[in-house]
Design a protein around this motif. Structure first.
Motif, short mmCIF file in Angstrom:
data_model
loop_
_atom_site.label_atom_id
_atom_site.label_comp_id
_atom_site.label_asym_id
_atom_site.label_seq_id
_atom_site.Cartn_x
_atom_site.Cartn_y
_atom_site.Cartn_z
N THR A 343 0.84 -1.19 0.00
CA THR A 343 0.00 0.00 0.00
C THR A 343 0.88 1.24 0.00
O THR A 343 2.04 1.19 0.42
CB THR A 343 -0.94 0.02 1.22
OG1 THR A 343 -1.84 1.13 1.12
CG2 THR A 343 -0.16 0.15 2.52
N LYS A 344 0.31 2.33 -0.49
CA LYS A 344 1.04 3.58 -0.59
C LYS A 344 0.08 4.72 -0.28
O LYS A 344 -1.00 4.83 -0.88
CB LYS A 344 1.62 3.73 -2.00
CG LYS A 344 2.55 4.92 -2.19
CD LYS A 344 3.13 4.89 -3.59
CE LYS A 344 4.05 6.08 -3.83
NZ LYS A 344 4.60 6.07 -5.20
N VAL A 345 0.45 5.56 0.68
CA VAL A 345 -0.45 6.60 1.17
C VAL A 345 0.26 7.94 1.09
O VAL A 345 1.43 8.05 1.44
CB VAL A 345 -0.89 6.31 2.62
CG1 VAL A 345 -1.85 7.40 3.12
CG2 VAL A 345 -1.55 4.94 2.72
N THR A 346 -0.48 8.96 0.65
CA THR A 346 0.11 10.29 0.59
C THR A 346 0.01 10.97 1.95
O THR A 346 -1.00 10.84 2.65
CB THR A 346 -0.59 11.15 -0.48
OG1 THR A 346 0.02 12.44 -0.49
CG2 THR A 346 -2.06 11.32 -0.18
N ASP A 347 1.09 11.64 2.31
CA ASP A 347 1.13 12.37 3.59
C ASP A 347 2.20 13.43 3.46
O ASP A 347 3.39 13.14 3.39
CB ASP A 347 1.44 11.41 4.74
CG ASP A 347 1.37 12.09 6.10
OD1 ASP A 347 1.21 13.34 6.13
OD2 ASP A 347 1.46 11.40 7.12
N GLU A 348 1.80 14.68 3.39
CA GLU A 348 2.74 15.76 3.17
C GLU A 348 3.71 15.95 4.34
O GLU A 348 4.77 16.52 4.19
CB GLU A 348 1.98 17.07 2.94
CG GLU A 348 1.13 17.05 1.67
CD GLU A 348 0.43 18.36 1.44
OE1 GLU A 348 0.59 19.27 2.28
OE2 GLU A 348 -0.28 18.50 0.42
N THR A 349 3.34 15.46 5.53
CA THR A 349 4.18 15.66 6.71
C THR A 349 5.13 14.50 6.99
O THR A 349 5.94 14.57 7.87
CB THR A 349 3.30 15.90 7.95
OG1 THR A 349 2.50 14.72 8.17
CG2 THR A 349 2.39 17.09 7.74
N ALA A 350 4.99 13.41 6.23
CA ALA A 350 5.80 12.23 6.51
C ALA A 350 7.24 12.47 6.06
O ALA A 350 7.50 12.71 4.88
CB ALA A 350 5.24 11.01 5.78
N GLY A 351 8.18 12.42 7.01
CA GLY A 351 9.59 12.62 6.68
C GLY A 351 10.47 11.47 7.09
O GLY A 351 11.62 11.39 6.69
N CYS A 352 9.95 10.59 7.93
CA CYS A 352 10.72 9.42 8.38
C CYS A 352 9.76 8.27 8.58
O CYS A 352 8.55 8.44 8.68
CB CYS A 352 11.48 9.72 9.67
SG CYS A 352 10.43 10.18 11.05
N GLY A 353 10.32 7.06 8.62
CA GLY A 353 9.49 5.86 8.73
C GLY A 353 9.39 5.39 10.15
O GLY A 353 10.37 5.17 10.80
#
Length: 353
Positions: A343-353
């Motif tokens: 799965t792949k989700v958009t998130d403008e705030t995601a910078g690390c896993g």
């Protein structure tokens, strides 16, 4: 007043006086006259060499001959003096030129010696760096070529990579994740009641000191280790990712490189060591995530989940799935066994896993 020899009528070089006639003579001439006649040349009375009395005078200057006092003679004397001065000046100039050449040659030799010393110093420094690099690489395992079944990485011309299609989160995967979450929640509740005794106390942290330093893991021409991880089952195994695009597995106990994993086309920004398998993961600004086999020294999977630089990685507790974040403002959940994106989700705030 000058003394004048009574025989030659010239200034004597070694004057002496005859006690018989009280006249001044040149000793050389009067001795010769006495040897022939045995008498004084003026009075004619008997005279011997022992009776002569020397006169002590300063070094006399003989007057010039009358012929030297004429204007042509004076001009000739001046010309001779001038010629002598010019010859002397010419000799001095020759000596000066020779000295300058010798000095120039000495300076050139000194400059050449400095250049040789600088080059030798540079070579010695390079040899020491090579020696430091050679020591940990004694156990180096040559990486194998990427299997032909895997998609190619980004080319030097900047060609677009094919992004893996999402296959979705199947019920089996969701159930597996939920079962693992239940187990982890139970363990967390148990750990939360008591503080683990093996935790380091705050006052002990200030006593930490460096015990070892390992150089030469990555290229010296492109320095920089950007990420690091330890093997959970063997903390002697150190995993590093560098600016030289390489992933290195290093055994700090043996001080040897176990494997150097090459394949990324840009620097390695994140690395993870699998807790149960001889597998490591790496992420790079080249938009790829790679799964490596430590024992084989080769890449077993290339996960293409993003279109921009991968900024973070995290391995799920099951050890089968990988979470990644990217500058394309997406985070992705991938299967490490198949290399497919679940799965792949958009998130403008995601910078690390």
């Amino acid at each position: 007043m000058s003394l004048v020899c009574a025989i030659s009528n010239e200034v004597p070089e070694h004057p002496c006086v005859s006690p018989v006639s009280n006249q001044v003579f040149e000793r050389r001439l009067i001795e010769k006259y006495i040897a022939e006649n045995g008498a004084d040349p003026i009075s004619g009375q008997p005279l011997s060499e022992e009776q002569l009395i020397d006169i002590k005078v300063s070094h006399p200057i003989r007057p010039k001959a009358p012929s030297a006092t004429s204007i042509p003679a004076i001009l000739k004397s001046l010309q001779d003096e001038w010629d002598a001065v010019m010859l002397h000046s010419f000799t001095l100039r020759q000596q000066l030129q020779t000295t300058r050449q010798e000095l120039s040659h000495a300076l050139y030799q000194h400059d050449a010696a400095c250049r040789v010393i600088a080059r030798l110093t540079k070579e010695v420094t390079a040899a020491r760096e090579a020696l430091a690099t050679l020591k940990p690489q004694a156990g180096l395992i040559a990486p194998q070529a990427t299997p032909a079944s895997q998609p190619a990485a980004v080319g030097a011309g900047g060609e677009a990579m094919e992004i893996s299609e999402q296959i979705g989160m199947t019920p089996e995967i969701i159930q597996k994740l939920q079962d693992k979450a239940t187990v982890l929640t139970t363990e967390r509740k148990k750990r939360g009641k008591t503080v683990p005794e093996e935790l380091v106390r705050a006052e002990d942290l200030g006593k930490y000191r460096q015990v070892a330093s390992h150089a030469g893991l990555h290229s010296a021409s492109i320095p920089g280790i950007l990420s690091l991880d330890l093997c959970p089952t063997d903390t002697n195994k150190v995993l590093t990712g560098g600016a030289d695009k390489n992933v290195v597995v290093f055994d700090r106990r043996e001080e040897q490189i176990v494997a150097t994993l090459k394949g990324h086309t840009k620097k390695v920004s994140s690395v993870i060591y699998h807790p149960a398998q001889s597998v490591v993961f790496s992420a790079s600004p080249d938009s790829t995530i790679r799964v490596w086999s430590v024992s084989g020294g080769n890449c077993v999977q290339v996960i293409r989940a993003h279109e921009a630089s991968v900024t973070g990685l995290s391995l799920h507790a099951t050890g089968d799935y990988l979470l990644s974040s990217s500058e394309d403002q997406y985070w992705a959940f991938s299967d490490i066994q198949t290399g497919r994106v679940l799965t792949k989700v958009t998130d403008e705030t995601a910078g690390c896993g």
